[in-house]
Scaffold this motif. Structure first.
Motif, PDB file in Angstrom:
ATOM      1  N   ILE A   6      -1.779   3.474 -11.186  1.00 40.64           N
ATOM      2  CA  ILE A   6      -2.301   2.156 -11.549  1.00 40.64           C
ATOM      3  C   ILE A   6      -1.661   1.094 -10.656  1.00 40.64           C
ATOM      4  O   ILE A   6      -0.449   0.878 -10.693  1.00 40.64           O
ATOM      5  N   SER A   7      -2.479   0.429  -9.853  1.00 44.63           N
ATOM      6  CA  SER A   7      -1.941  -0.607  -8.962  1.00 44.63           C
ATOM      7  C   SER A   7      -1.635  -1.878  -9.746  1.00 44.63           C
ATOM      8  O   SER A   7      -2.345  -2.238 -10.684  1.00 44.63           O
ATOM      9  N   THR A   8      -0.564  -2.542  -9.336  1.00 44.01           N
ATOM     10  CA  THR A   8      -0.198  -3.799  -9.993  1.00 44.01           C
ATOM     11  C   THR A   8       0.545  -4.700  -9.023  1.00 44.01           C
ATOM     12  O   THR A   8       1.110  -4.244  -8.031  1.00 44.01           O
ATOM     13  N   PHE A   9       0.531  -5.989  -9.340  1.00 44.92           N
ATOM     14  CA  PHE A   9       1.231  -7.000  -8.537  1.00 44.92           C
ATOM     15  C   PHE A   9       2.329  -7.635  -9.376  1.00 44.92           C
ATOM     16  O   PHE A   9       2.380  -8.845  -9.548  1.00 44.92           O
ATOM     17  N   GLY A  10       3.178  -6.808  -9.955  1.00 43.92           N
ATOM     18  CA  GLY A  10       4.238  -7.337 -10.799  1.00 43.92           C
ATOM     19  C   GLY A  10       3.744  -7.751 -12.168  1.00 43.92           C
ATOM     20  O   GLY A  10       4.387  -8.537 -12.859  1.00 43.92           O
ATOM     21  N   SER A  26       4.325  -4.598  -1.913  1.00 47.18           N
ATOM     22  CA  SER A  26       5.748  -4.799  -2.233  1.00 47.18           C
ATOM     23  C   SER A  26       6.561  -5.327  -1.063  1.00 47.18           C
ATOM     24  O   SER A  26       7.595  -5.978  -1.260  1.00 47.18           O
ATOM     25  N   ALA A  27       6.122  -5.053   0.150  1.00 50.75           N
ATOM     26  CA  ALA A  27       6.878  -5.476   1.325  1.00 50.75           C
ATOM     27  C   ALA A  27       6.951  -6.999   1.450  1.00 50.75           C
ATOM     28  O   ALA A  27       7.849  -7.527   2.101  1.00 50.75           O
ATOM     29  N   ASN A  28       6.029  -7.690   0.783  1.00 52.23           N
ATOM     30  CA  ASN A  28       5.944  -9.140   0.962  1.00 52.23           C
ATOM     31  C   ASN A  28       6.178  -9.934  -0.313  1.00 52.23           C
ATOM     32  O   ASN A  28       5.771 -11.089  -0.419  1.00 52.23           O
ATOM     33  N   ARG A  29       6.823  -9.329  -1.286  1.00 55.01           N
ATOM     34  CA  ARG A  29       7.171 -10.059  -2.517  1.00 55.01           C
ATOM     35  C   ARG A  29       8.398  -9.442  -3.173  1.00 55.01           C
ATOM     36  O   ARG A  29       8.862  -8.371  -2.774  1.00 55.01           O
ATOM     37  N   ASN A  30       8.922 -10.113  -4.187  1.00 54.03           N
ATOM     38  CA  ASN A  30      10.146  -9.610  -4.837  1.00 54.03           C
ATOM     39  C   ASN A  30      10.066  -9.622  -6.359  1.00 54.03           C
ATOM     40  O   ASN A  30      11.081  -9.523  -7.034  1.00 54.03           O
ATOM     41  N   ASN A  31       8.862  -9.771  -6.910  1.00 49.47           N
ATOM     42  CA  ASN A  31       8.695  -9.716  -8.361  1.00 49.47           C
ATOM     43  C   ASN A  31       8.097  -8.368  -8.752  1.00 49.47           C
ATOM     44  O   ASN A  31       6.954  -8.054  -8.434  1.00 49.47           O
ATOM     45  N   THR A  40       7.792   2.105   0.393  1.00 50.52           N
ATOM     46  CA  THR A  40       8.728   3.189   0.671  1.00 50.52           C
ATOM     47  C   THR A  40       7.980   4.324   1.370  1.00 50.52           C
ATOM     48  O   THR A  40       6.751   4.377   1.350  1.00 50.52           O
ATOM     49  N   GLY A  41       8.715   5.230   1.985  1.00 46.21           N
ATOM     50  CA  GLY A  41       8.087   6.363   2.649  1.00 46.21           C
ATOM     51  C   GLY A  41       7.103   5.919   3.719  1.00 46.21           C
ATOM     52  O   GLY A  41       7.284   4.898   4.380  1.00 46.21           O
ATOM     53  N   ILE A  42       6.042   6.693   3.881  1.00 48.52           N
ATOM     54  CA  ILE A  42       4.979   6.338   4.829  1.00 48.52           C
ATOM     55  C   ILE A  42       4.079   5.322   4.147  1.00 48.52           C
ATOM     56  O   ILE A  42       3.510   5.600   3.088  1.00 48.52           O
ATOM     57  N   ASN A  43       3.945   4.141   4.718  1.00 46.62           N
ATOM     58  CA  ASN A  43       3.213   3.100   4.005  1.00 46.62           C
ATOM     59  C   ASN A  43       2.569   2.073   4.927  1.00 46.62           C
ATOM     60  O   ASN A  43       2.899   1.973   6.113  1.00 46.62           O
ATOM     61  N   ILE A  44       1.646   1.317   4.358  1.00 44.70           N
ATOM     62  CA  ILE A  44       1.022   0.177   5.043  1.00 44.70           C
ATOM     63  C   ILE A  44       1.146  -1.065   4.164  1.00 44.70           C
ATOM     64  O   ILE A  44       0.272  -1.934   4.155  1.00 44.70           O
ATOM     65  N   SER A  45       2.251  -1.162   3.445  1.00 38.63           N
ATOM     66  CA  SER A  45       2.454  -2.257   2.505  1.00 38.63           C
ATOM     67  C   SER A  45       2.324  -3.625   3.162  1.00 38.63           C
ATOM     68  O   SER A  45       1.816  -4.578   2.560  1.00 38.63           O
ATOM     69  N   ASN A  46       2.769  -3.737   4.414  1.00 40.52           N
ATOM     70  CA  ASN A  46       2.669  -5.009   5.135  1.00 40.52           C
ATOM     71  C   ASN A  46       1.226  -5.426   5.377  1.00 40.52           C
ATOM     72  O   ASN A  46       0.952  -6.581   5.698  1.00 40.52           O
ATOM     73  N   GLU A  47       0.304  -4.481   5.253  1.00 40.03           N
ATOM     74  CA  GLU A  47      -1.111  -4.755   5.493  1.00 40.03           C
ATOM     75  C   GLU A  47      -1.846  -5.150   4.217  1.00 40.03           C
ATOM     76  O   GLU A  47      -3.073  -5.261   4.210  1.00 40.03           O
ATOM     77  N   ASN A  48      -1.115  -5.379   3.136  1.00 38.22           N
ATOM     78  CA  ASN A  48      -1.739  -5.638   1.848  1.00 38.22           C
ATOM     79  C   ASN A  48      -2.689  -6.833   1.864  1.00 38.22           C
ATOM     80  O   ASN A  48      -3.688  -6.837   1.144  1.00 38.22           O
ATOM     81  N   LYS A  49      -2.429  -7.826   2.656  1.00 35.04           N
ATOM     82  CA  LYS A  49      -3.308  -9.004   2.700  1.00 35.04           C
ATOM     83  C   LYS A  49      -4.716  -8.633   3.152  1.00 35.04           C
ATOM     84  O   LYS A  49      -5.680  -9.321   2.820  1.00 35.04           O
TER      85      LYS A  49
END
Length: 257
Positions: A6-10, A26-31, A40-49
């Motif tokens: 289940i995806s979530t934004f905090g 997660s790479a671009n927030r802290n909540n 973590t691991g292999i990811n594209i978290s920075n591409e979330n926008k």
């Protein structure tokens, strides 16, 4: 593992049996409310926008090693398929009656950015001609359709999950190269997410996979009531009444327009 991610934004997630909430972008927030994060691991978290919730789906694909005979699903903090985990496991794993459980077909509005539509169709035509044929049967030239199982809500087995993700993220990676970075509101720049939610139906149709559709279950009970009213009254989704129901009861995007 047999889990529903289940995806979530905090935000607190809708309750589903065997669920694993995953913090996306997660790479671009802290909540954070949950321990599993897509940076973590292999990811594209920075591409979330650009990818939206799909950065969470990518993380599951690359880091969870889902086996062919395992059940795996994807939902969002405020909505999921309206089917029990027990029933899904029975249909997909025990009986092998279907390849996918997906959201009911619905109307998806035209996509305003022609360059993004041109990019996705060009990629499909060149690299996935069979999928391109399915795209042209499902979607109008403006990207609209009343045959789209959108919202990236599904449950399947590892075999089809891995095949789908391999197709999906290859297409979207190529699209990112063509379109590149964009400026605009957080909602409008999510072009990989907008095109990605159209590709699940294409994948299923192109591969002639069996599926069963379910309604969407929302965390907000008012949304469920609004959708039931529209369904009972057979309200045309292009009508003013439907738009008014959507404004009053509809889902609000996590991304600001």
């Amino acid at each position: 593992m047999n889990n529903i991610y289940i995806s979530t934004f905090g935000k607190k997630t809708i309750k589903v049996k065997n669920e694993i909430p995953i913090e996306v972008g997660s790479a671009n927030r802290n909540n954070f409310l949950y321990s599993v994060r897509d940076d973590t691991g292999i990811n594209i978290s920075n591409e979330n926008k650009y990818y939206g919730e799909l950065t969470g789906l990518y993380w599951v694909w690359k880091n969870q090693a889902i086996q062919n005979d395992e059940l795996v699903g994807f939902g969002h903090y405020n909505k999921t398929l309206n089917v029990s985990f027990k029933k899904a496991y029975e249909l997909l794993v025990n009986e092998k009656k279907y390849n996918f459980l997906i959201a009911e077909k619905t109307y998806i509005t035209p996509h305003a950015q022609k360059d993004e539509l041109n990019a996705i169709t060009a990629i499909l035509k060149k690299y996935y001609p069979r999928y391109y044929e399915s795209w042209t049967k499902i979607y109008n030239v403006d990207g609209s359709s009343n045959q789209c199982n959108n919202a990236q809500l599904f449950i399947t087995t590892g075999k089809y999950f891995n095949l789908y993700c391999n197709f999906l993220f290859d297409v979207l990676k190529r699209m990112r190269i063509i379109i590149g970075d964009k400026k605009g509101s957080p909602y409008d720049v999510r072009y990989c997410a907008f095109m990605g939610e159209r590709l699940l139906t294409v994948f299923i149709v192109a591969n002639n996979l069996s599926y069963k559709e379910y309604s969407i279950k929302y965390a907000n009970k008012l949304i469920n009531i609004g959708r039931k009213v529209a369904k009972i009254l057979h309200v045309n989704k292009k009508s003013r009444l439907y738009k008014n129901l959507q404004l009053k009861f509809g889902v609000k995007s996590s991304y600001k327009k």
